[in-house]
Design an enzyme around this catalytic site. Structure first.
Site, short mmCIF file in Angstrom:
data_model
loop_
_atom_site.label_atom_id
_atom_site.label_comp_id
_atom_site.label_asym_id
_atom_site.label_seq_id
_atom_site.Cartn_x
_atom_site.Cartn_y
_atom_site.Cartn_z
N ALA A 60 63.03 70.28 59.84
CA ALA A 60 63.02 71.33 60.89
C ALA A 60 63.72 70.92 62.17
O ALA A 60 63.28 71.25 63.27
CB ALA A 60 61.58 71.76 61.17
N ASP B 129 66.63 69.89 47.06
CA ASP B 129 65.70 70.48 48.02
C ASP B 129 64.91 71.55 47.27
O ASP B 129 65.30 72.00 46.19
CB ASP B 129 66.46 71.03 49.23
CG ASP B 129 65.56 71.14 50.47
OD1 ASP B 129 64.33 70.97 50.34
OD2 ASP B 129 66.09 71.41 51.56
N1 GUN Z 1 66.66 71.52 55.18
C1 GUN Z 1 66.81 71.55 56.52
N2 GUN Z 1 65.61 71.42 57.14
C2 GUN Z 1 64.69 71.30 56.17
C3 GUN Z 1 63.27 71.12 56.17
O1 GUN Z 1 62.61 71.05 57.21
N3 GUN Z 1 62.65 71.03 54.96
C4 GUN Z 1 63.35 71.09 53.78
N4 GUN Z 1 62.69 70.96 52.63
N5 GUN Z 1 64.68 71.27 53.75
C5 GUN Z 1 65.34 71.36 54.93
#
Ligand code: GUN
Ligand code: ZN
Length: 667
Positions: free
Chosen positions: A190, A84
């Site tokens: 989200a 992420d």
């Molecule tokens: N981890 C939990 N929700 C999100 C999100 O909306 N975007 C990203 N990049 N990581 C997340």
């Protein structure tokens, strides 16, 4: 990089291919903390993990090491790793010290398998303007990231995250725009706050509106979803991957994950499952234990439960019982039941992805089952069917209904349709002008000719009916009756539905349902392939061969040439060469898949059809349907079994789309 192996509702068992190995989906990616990780998740069934590239980047020591030895060695995991981008930190702290471009470069440099751009996770229930503003940036960054990865020939695959807060139109817009970028995977972002608030109903909207506009050929990942209680529901909506730190975060709070919810250690009198931890320790043992050891053990239990649930889900998809599992799981919490009920609003969309026949029977588990894809599909079919002059509604005894009904019926009541109320029209019933249907829950009306077809026969419901189902059935019948001149109803049905009637039916002769195999075959063909298919298929000198053991129809010939066979398990018709040729005479694209002329000879040779050669396709095709393969001039080349539905066939650029049964060699 993604292939579908089996389907049920929008759920799919798939194969996600990466340079560090292939993973079966649906699957869970445990979150690995790049510094604090103490549990080896691979030992508990993790095939793929996720970690945070931003946290590594921010830590001078870790960052140096990652660039030096690579991410896989840094976190000691040799399978595929997703990273992420720091977006989550952005949503929590309001800011991050990294640009979109930098985080993309860094992820490639440390050897991530699947990287993520710096999207903006917009919270639920914000102002529309705020969601729109954030979305603009998310889309710009997604575009920039894709451009960068493609221009520099990066090895890593790329996520493009769907945002749009709780606004269905923004979710759809975002998904549509991201689809144009042709990213490798599509996470839905989200949604964590929705899950934390138990707002599962809004989660259904966020997921369904996103999925609707995403390509079916790419894996979808529900970001931050890690509670096993919601996996089945989310898989049925089309999610392929989950990721979560829940297993460890809950363990740190002395909480056990189960598919029925969360249990606090302080309330535990019995261990909740039969994993190694639950078999070895008692709740008192754990309570007496030092914290660090206890957290590790609870985290192990949490992982075990999560992976066990995913195995169960994949099994359910393969056998076609995913919705039975979803209906069971959604009874664990009233807010989940709300979500399931709300999912019923999407029945028409889900139906398009649901195979017409499954290995396991349809079970009615409560009023929510009335909105299942199978029921919606059947009722739509009934409404489309050609109708005769009269309708006779019979009670359901045992299945198959026609076997347990006497052929001759004496006692009926004339149903009082609104416009006929009070009129004393003569009610003359001619058998050949009459549709005979059995009334049953949940499929409402089952034409007697179709009583062996999946799922009308391969289904079960409790004998004690609930009021919602009875009302639903009555409402359908009342509307449906409008299509007929006369409607005669058996007294038992009348009683069950508390319907009004004008008068008892009286006629000197009994009404007879004459069993007629050819009529039955034509009705099945029309139901399966569309109106007119029965007439097209069954002409000539029809001979029917039945099973000696069961008495059921097995093979149908014109003289000695096989037209179709009837599959014993679901009574669907399976084409042979003559049947395929006859079915191809139906107008337009019905039952047809058009392929590129360049691969015509492969199809004629009986080789399977790959998705990338498909030019056009009948929009009524579902996976497992019998389909005709034609060239660009609409000439019949071959026939076989669809592995994908209409939308997926046009979407996929890799993998098989049709398993060809036979081809027509050019003479
Ligand atoms: N981890 C939990 N929700 C999100 C999100 O909306 N975007 C990203 N990049 N990581 C997340
Ligand atoms: Zn356990």
């Amino acid at each position: 990089m993604f292939e579908i192996k089996a389907k049920d509702m929008r759920g799919r068992v798939g194969l996600l291919k990466t340079k560090h190995g292939d993973i079966k989906t649906p699957n869970l990616m445990p979150v690995i903390h790049p510094r604090k990780q103490t549990i080896n998740v691979k030992d508990y069934g993790a095939d793929i993990v996720i970690t945070n590239a931003y946290l590594i980047y921010k830590d001078e020591d870790l960052s140096k090491k990652a660039l030096d030895i690579g991410l896989h060695e840094l976190i000691n995991f040799d399978g595929p790793i997703m990273t992420d981008s720091g977006s989550f930190q952005l949503s929590v702290y309001g800011d991050v010290d990294i640009t979109n471009k930098e985080v993309i470069e860094f992820q490639e440099a440390i050897g991530t398998d699947i990287g993520t751009s710096l999207d903006i996770p917009t919270a639920p229930y914000v102002d529309y303007e705020k969601a729109e503003e954030d979305l603009k940036i998310t889309l710009e960054r997604a575009k920039e990231a894709i451009g960068f990865v493609r221009d520099n020939n990066y090895e890593m695959k790329l996520n493009s995250v769907v945002q749009g807060s709780t606004f269905p139109d923004l979710r759809e817009y975002c998904a549509t725009e991201l689809t144009k970028l042709d990213a490798d995977l599509y996470p839905i972002g989200a949604v964590v706050p929705l899950m934390e608030m138990y707002h599962y109903r809004d989660l259904v909207d966020a997921v369904m509106h996103s999925v609707k506009c995403l390509p079916d050929s790419k894996a979808r990942h529900l970001m931050g979803a890690g509670h096993p209680m919601i996996f089945a529901l989310c898989v049925a909506m089309g999610c392929d991957l989950f990721d979560s730190a829940a297993y460890i975060l809950y363990a740190e709070g002395d909480r056990f994950l189960t598919t029925r919810g969360t249990i606090k250690l302080e309330n535990l009198t019995e261990m909740p499952c039969s994993c190694e931890v639950c078999c070895k320790y008692t709740p008192d043992d754990l309570r007496a234990m030092e914290k660090e050891k206890r957290v590790k053990l609870i985290a192990e239990h949490n992982l075990h439960v999560s992976f066990a649930e995913l195995r169960l889900i994949r099994q359910a998809i393969s056998e076609g019982s995913l919705m039975e599992l979803v209906e069971e799981r959604c009874r664990a919490h009233p807010m989940l039941l709300d979500a399931l009920r709300h999912l019923g609003e999407y029945s028409d969309d889900l139906e398009k992805f649901d195979p017409r026949s499954k290995k396991s029977a349809f079970f009615y588990t409560g009023p929510e089952s009335l909105r299942r894809a199978e029921v919606t599909r059947h009722l739509n079919k009934l409404n489309e069917m050609d109708k005769k002059k009269n309708l006779i509604v019979l009670p359901a005894y045992r299945k198959p209904y026609s076997k347990y009904l006497s052929n001759s019926f004496k006692e009926f009541f004339v149903y009082a349709k609104d416009e006929s109320k009070g009129e004393d029209e003569p009610c003359i019933i001619e058998n050949h002008e009459t549709d005979f249907m059995v009334l049953d829950i949940p499929f409402c009306l089952i034409p007697l000719e179709l009583d062996e077809l999946y799922p009308l026969s391969q289904s079960d419901a409790p004998k004690i009916h609930d009021k919602i189902a009875v009302d639903f059935t009555r409402d359908f019948l009342v509307d449906f009756a409008e299509n007929y001149g006369n409607v005669l109803i058996d007294p038992k049905v009348l009683d069950e539905l508390e319907l009004d009637y004008i008068e008892p039916y009286s006629n000197s002769e009994d009404i007879k349902f004459e069993k007629d195999d050819i009529k039955k075959l034509k009705a099945i063909a029309d139901y399966q392939f569309g109106e007119g298919a029965g007439e097209a298929l069954f002409t000539g000198e029809i001979k029917i061969e039945k099973s000696k053991k069961t008495g059921k129809i097995r093979h149908i010939y014109d003289k000695n040439q096989n037209i179709v066979n009837m599959r014993a398990s679901d009574s669907f018709l399976i084409l042979s060469k003559l049947g395929a040729k006859r079915l191809a005479s139906l107008d337009g694209m019905r039952n047809k898949v058009m392929i590129d002329n360049s691969v015509e000879s492969f199809a004629r040779d009986g080789k399977s059809v790959f998705a990338k050669f498909i030019k056009d396709c009948d929009e009524n095709i579902r996976s497992n349907d019998e389909v005709l393969i034609v060239n660009e001039e609409c000439e019949l080349l071959a026939f076989g079994k669809a592995l994908l539905n209409h939308k997926e066939m046009l979407d996929f650029k890799t993998g098989q789309a049709i398993k060809t049964r036979k081809g027509f060699k050019k003479k």
